[in-house]
Scaffold this active site. Structure first.
Site, short mmCIF file in Angstrom:
data_model
loop_
_atom_site.label_atom_id
_atom_site.label_comp_id
_atom_site.label_asym_id
_atom_site.label_seq_id
_atom_site.Cartn_x
_atom_site.Cartn_y
_atom_site.Cartn_z
CG ASN A 11 -1.67 1.35 1.07
OD1 ASN A 11 -1.78 2.62 0.68
ND2 ASN A 11 -2.08 1.26 2.82
CD1 TRP A 12 3.74 1.65 -2.94
CD2 TRP A 12 2.92 2.17 -4.83
NE1 TRP A 12 4.71 1.04 -3.97
CE2 TRP A 12 4.18 1.08 -5.01
CE3 TRP A 12 2.94 2.57 -5.83
CZ2 TRP A 12 4.59 1.23 -6.14
CZ3 TRP A 12 3.13 3.08 -7.24
CH2 TRP A 12 4.20 2.29 -7.01
CE LYS A 13 0.40 2.92 5.47
NZ LYS A 13 0.27 3.39 6.00
CG HIS A 100 -6.01 1.85 5.56
ND1 HIS A 100 -5.48 2.58 6.09
CD2 HIS A 100 -4.53 1.03 5.12
CE1 HIS A 100 -4.20 2.45 6.41
NE2 HIS A 100 -3.83 1.09 5.28
CD GLU A 102 -3.11 5.00 6.57
OE1 GLU A 102 -3.23 5.75 5.74
OE2 GLU A 102 -1.89 4.70 7.52
CD GLU A 170 -3.65 -2.99 7.22
OE1 GLU A 170 -2.30 -2.68 6.50
OE2 GLU A 170 -4.29 -1.60 6.98
N GLY A 176 2.40 1.88 10.78
CA GLY A 176 3.85 3.01 10.70
C GLY A 176 4.36 3.41 11.92
CB SER A 212 5.32 -1.98 11.90
OG SER A 212 5.47 -1.18 11.99
N GLY A 233 2.49 -1.37 4.40
CA GLY A 233 2.64 0.43 4.01
C GLY A 233 4.21 0.59 3.38
N GLY A 234 4.76 1.43 4.79
CA GLY A 234 6.19 2.24 4.91
C GLY A 234 7.68 0.61 3.96
#
Ligand code: 13P
Length: 256
Positions: A11-13, A100, A102, A170, A176, A212, A233-234
């Site tokens: 997930n590049w966000k 998600h 977020e 998640e 993150g 993470s 993600g990251g």
């Protein structure tokens, strides 16, 4: 029980650019081409809307599948800032994230809208990865199962008995933060979700862990019986790191 298919999803966000996404997908595509065939897992990248057309073009003839990060529940209409399933399909995109944390935290996504989006995705033949997970306060108050259960019940009835979709657990406190759930913590919640899915004849649903996930903790997470992949993600922003996690999944695939 049919074994759930493994999925490694990035997930590049709100990251990347036309140039960076092209370079990334070319590198990842080349890396995937060197893995033993058949891959027999799904490799998915959820890119920002503005990059989807370019990503679809770049990922052509590779093993990479492209996802949106959200989708609306209506076909067309006065919904400024939203994107419909038919708009995604026009690009050939047939995966999307839904719900998600977020979106839930910062953009007013609710259990009801998650259900509406999921229902529309199923009607329109888009495969959703539906995200659920508790906050730190909820976990510390001993409410993890209650929260996950509430979020799951909101859409479980609209899940098709045969169809492709996944659920991502998640925990919000692990996103993150560098604070991954331990493999045991992830497995506990995944087993809880699996039991509920089983009672609805949906036990083959892939259950992804997110929060993470990195090359050095992915294998241990994936070794858990009810973890069928990850939403990353990251660490999905660096093609080499993402590729190494795909490699891990391919190497563990037959042991699952
Ligand atoms: P991180 O891997 O950066 O913690 O993000 C997880 C996530 O939100 C994936 O959807």
């Amino acid at each position: 029980m049919k074994k759930p298919r493994l999925i490694v999803a990035g997930n590049w966000k709100m990251n990347s650019s036309l140039a960076d996404s092209t370079r990334y997908l070319e590198a990842l595509g080349t890396g995937l081409a060197s893995l033993p065939r058949p891959l027999a897992i799904d490799v998915v990248i959820a890119a920002p809307f503005t990059l989807l057309a370019n990503c679809m073009q770049t990922a052509r003839r590779t093993d990479i599948q492209i996802a949106a990060q959200n989708v609306h529940w209506a076909d067309t209409g006065a919904f400024t800032g939203e994107t419909s399933c038919s708009m995604l399909k026009e690009l050939g995109v047939n995966w999307t994230l839904i719900g998600h944390s977020e979106r839930r935290q910062f953009f007013g996504e609710t259990d009801v809208t998650v259900r509406q989006r999921a229902q529309q995705a199923f009607h329109q033949g888009i495969r959703p990865i539906i995200c659920i997970g508790e906050t730190l306060a909820e976990r510390e108050a001993g409410k993890t199962e209650a929260v996950v259960s509430r979020q799951l019940e909101a859409f479980i009835e609209v899940l098709p008995k045969s169809g492709e979709f996944a659920i991502a657990y998640e925990p919000v406190w692990a996103i993150g933060t560098g604070k991954t759930a331990t493999p045991q913590q992830a497995e506990e919640v995944h087993a809880f979700i699996r039991a509920r899915l089983k009672s609805a004849n949906l036990e083959s649903t892939p259950l992804l862990y997110g929060g993470s996930v990195k090359p050095d903790n992915f294998a241990q997470l994936l070794a858990q019986p009810n973890v069928d992949g990850a939403l990353i993600g990251g660490a999905s922003l660096v093609a080499a790191d993402f590729l190494s996690m795909v490699r891990t999944a391919v190497s563990l695939r037959d042991k699952k």
